[in-house]
Design an enzyme around this catalytic site. Structure first.
Site, PDB file in Angstrom:
ATOM      1  N   HIS A 132      -6.711   9.195 -14.904  1.00  0.00           N
ATOM      2  CA  HIS A 132      -7.437   7.572 -15.059  1.00  0.00           C
ATOM      3  C   HIS A 132      -8.341   7.407 -16.026  1.00  0.00           C
ATOM      4  CE1 HIS A 132      -6.464   6.693 -10.805  1.00  0.00           C
ATOM      5  NE2 HIS A 132      -7.186   7.690 -10.353  1.00  0.00           N
ATOM      6  N   ARG A 155      -2.963  -3.682 -12.233  1.00  0.00           N
ATOM      7  CA  ARG A 155      -2.549  -4.452 -10.926  1.00  0.00           C
ATOM      8  C   ARG A 155      -3.683  -5.872 -11.132  1.00  0.00           C
ATOM      9  NH1 ARG A 155      -3.960  -2.214  -4.779  1.00  0.00           N
ATOM     10  NH2 ARG A 155      -2.877  -4.090  -3.680  1.00  0.00           N
TER      11      ARG A 155
HETATM   12  P1  A3P Z   1      -4.379  -1.759  -0.734  1.00  0.00           P
HETATM   13  O1  A3P Z   1      -5.558  -1.101  -0.677  1.00  0.00           O
HETATM   14  O2  A3P Z   1      -4.345  -2.963  -1.433  1.00  0.00           O
HETATM   15  O3  A3P Z   1      -3.566  -1.739   0.509  1.00  0.00           O
HETATM   16  P2  A3P Z   1      -4.024   4.138  -5.884  1.00  0.00           P
HETATM   17  O4  A3P Z   1      -2.955   4.823  -5.491  1.00  0.00           O
HETATM   18  O5  A3P Z   1      -3.886   3.742  -7.519  1.00  0.00           O
HETATM   19  O6  A3P Z   1      -5.231   4.483  -5.164  1.00  0.00           O
HETATM   20  O7  A3P Z   1      -3.965   2.621  -5.203  1.00  0.00           O
HETATM   21  C1  A3P Z   1      -3.856   2.333  -3.775  1.00  0.00           C
HETATM   22  C2  A3P Z   1      -3.320   1.013  -3.419  1.00  0.00           C
HETATM   23  O8  A3P Z   1      -1.850   1.000  -3.440  1.00  0.00           O
HETATM   24  C3  A3P Z   1      -3.491   0.573  -2.034  1.00  0.00           C
HETATM   25  O9  A3P Z   1      -3.774  -0.867  -2.200  1.00  0.00           O
HETATM   26  C4  A3P Z   1      -2.438   1.279  -1.383  1.00  0.00           C
HETATM   27  O10 A3P Z   1      -2.248   0.611  -0.027  1.00  0.00           O
HETATM   28  C5  A3P Z   1      -1.242   1.139  -2.294  1.00  0.00           C
HETATM   29  N1  A3P Z   1      -0.031   1.709  -2.125  1.00  0.00           N
HETATM   30  C6  A3P Z   1      -0.091   3.122  -1.910  1.00  0.00           C
HETATM   31  N2  A3P Z   1       1.153   3.507  -1.715  1.00  0.00           N
HETATM   32  C7  A3P Z   1       2.018   2.386  -1.778  1.00  0.00           C
HETATM   33  C8  A3P Z   1       3.423   2.154  -2.077  1.00  0.00           C
HETATM   34  N3  A3P Z   1       4.223   3.248  -1.670  1.00  0.00           N
HETATM   35  N4  A3P Z   1       3.736   1.242  -2.338  1.00  0.00           N
HETATM   36  C9  A3P Z   1       3.174  -0.128  -2.122  1.00  0.00           C
HETATM   37  N5  A3P Z   1       1.581   0.075  -2.646  1.00  0.00           N
HETATM   38  C10 A3P Z   1       1.020   1.406  -1.969  1.00  0.00           C
END
Ligand code: A3P
Length: 323
Positions: A132, A155
């Site tokens: 990160h 994003r």
């Molecule tokens: P939301 O909280 O908007 O639902 P990270 O993995 O960087 O922590 O990001 C988490 C975000 O990605 C969350 O968004 C989560 O729901 C979404 N996310 C996780 N897996 C995903 C997938 N396979 N496809 C799309 N979005 C995904």
């Protein structure tokens, strides 16, 4: 915005001097410190120093880079599946039983989060790591010189704010008001922030060295996953053959790594991760584009968009923001 009125009654931060960084203490939210020009948990500082000093990058290393809540879990699942598709069929993929974050560990959280310097030489090639860290901080390591490739996902920051707020409430601060989270992002003091510096660092590197950094957007992955999966595979040196494409390999990977499939895999429903004992299910909330509209008022959205617009101005990087 939820809790908007409470902001004036709760000053969001108190600044005190540290040795080489400033500590910011918030009333209810997570605590971050400023280090090497960005904000992170103070517990990560020794790990980052150790990583910068000891990590020996190899030319075929693949690094998944992102800001938290930008789609890291998804990108890790895609990269792991693309790279290992000749080794494991999807039904035998380790992703069925193991969370993507365990399969592609963070350099500054897991790999250099131990009390000894890890020996990474026996990991089969290509080694898959994640980070990160902002690009400038990463570049203080051997990654800058090596030919290792970085796949970065970003994003819409408004969706990141809402996703981050839900995540932090779920794992450690259940009463954290959204307004505090929002103000923290406006100041650029969130974990691994400011958002705009993070995105711009990777954006500039990808513009100058497109073979080094692939710059992806969560929204494009949602909109056209097949096209983006092909881009990722080509960039990391695992392109799909015509036969694979014809046989529907990309489509299968898309479906396997989709939100609806990933969230129900055993590895994402059980166990805990890291020092905060995070349950993997916290990583899967809604997985939609534009959810900020349900949480942030039009005036809050407009205010944040103006900040981002100003910070990104002249860079060529733009988000589909409503301003
Ligand atoms: P939301 O909280 O908007 O639902 P990270 O993995 O960087 O922590 O990001 C988490 C975000 O990605 C969350 O968004 C989560 O729901 C979404 N996310 C996780 N897996 C995903 C997938 N396979 N496809 C799309 N979005 C995904």
């Amino acid at each position: 915005m939820e809790g908007e009125q409470s902001h004036e009654n709760h000053p969001p931060s108190m600044v005190a001097e540290g040795d080489d960084h400033h500590i910011i203490t918030k009333k209810q939210g997570p605590t971050f410190c400023q280090f090497q020009g960005f904000w992170c948990r103070s517990s990560l500082v020794p790990n980052i120093i150790s990583f910068q000093k000891h990590f020996q990058a190899l030319d075929d290393d693949i690094i998944v880079a992102s800001k938290p809540k930008a789609g890291t879990t998804w990108l890790k699942a895609l990269v792991f599946t693309i790279v290992n598709r000749a080794r494991f069929s999807l039904s035998n993929s380790p992703l069925n039983l193991t969370n993507p974050h365990k399969l592609i560990p963070y350099l500054e959280i897991t790999v250099y989060g131990q009390d000894h310097i890890p020996d990474l030489t026996s990991i089969p090639s290509p080694r898959l790591f994640a980070t990160h860290l902002p690009f400038a901080v990463l570049a203080e390591s051997s990654i800058k010189q090596a030919k290792s490739r970085i796949v970065y996902v970003t994003r819409n920051p408004l969706d990141i704010i809402v996703s981050f707020w839900h995540f932090i409430r779920g794992i450690e601060c259940p009463d954290w008001p959204l307004v505090e989270c929002f103000e923290m992002f406006c100041r650029g003091e969130e974990g691994f922030g400011p958002f705009w510096d993070h995105a711009l660092g990777y954006w500039k590197e990808s513009s100058e060295k497109p073979h080094k950094v692939l710059f992806l957007k969560y929204e494009h992955l949602k909109e056209n996953p097949i096209q983006q999966i092909k881009r990722i595979a080509e960039f990391i040196g695992f392109p799909f053959s015509v036969e694979e494409e014809r046989a529907g390999a990309i489509e299968e990977i898309k479906t396997f790594c989709s939100f609806s499939n990933m969230k129900d895999l055993v590895g994402n429903m059980t166990g805990t991760m890291g020092r905060l004992h995070i349950q993997p299910k916290e990583l899967f909330r809604k997985g939609e584009v534009g959810d900020h509209i349900n949480y942030l008022s039009p005036s809050a959205i407009e205010r944040f968009c103006k900040i981002v617009e100003e910070k990104l101005s002249g860079s060529g990087l733009a988000y589909d923001l409503p301003c």
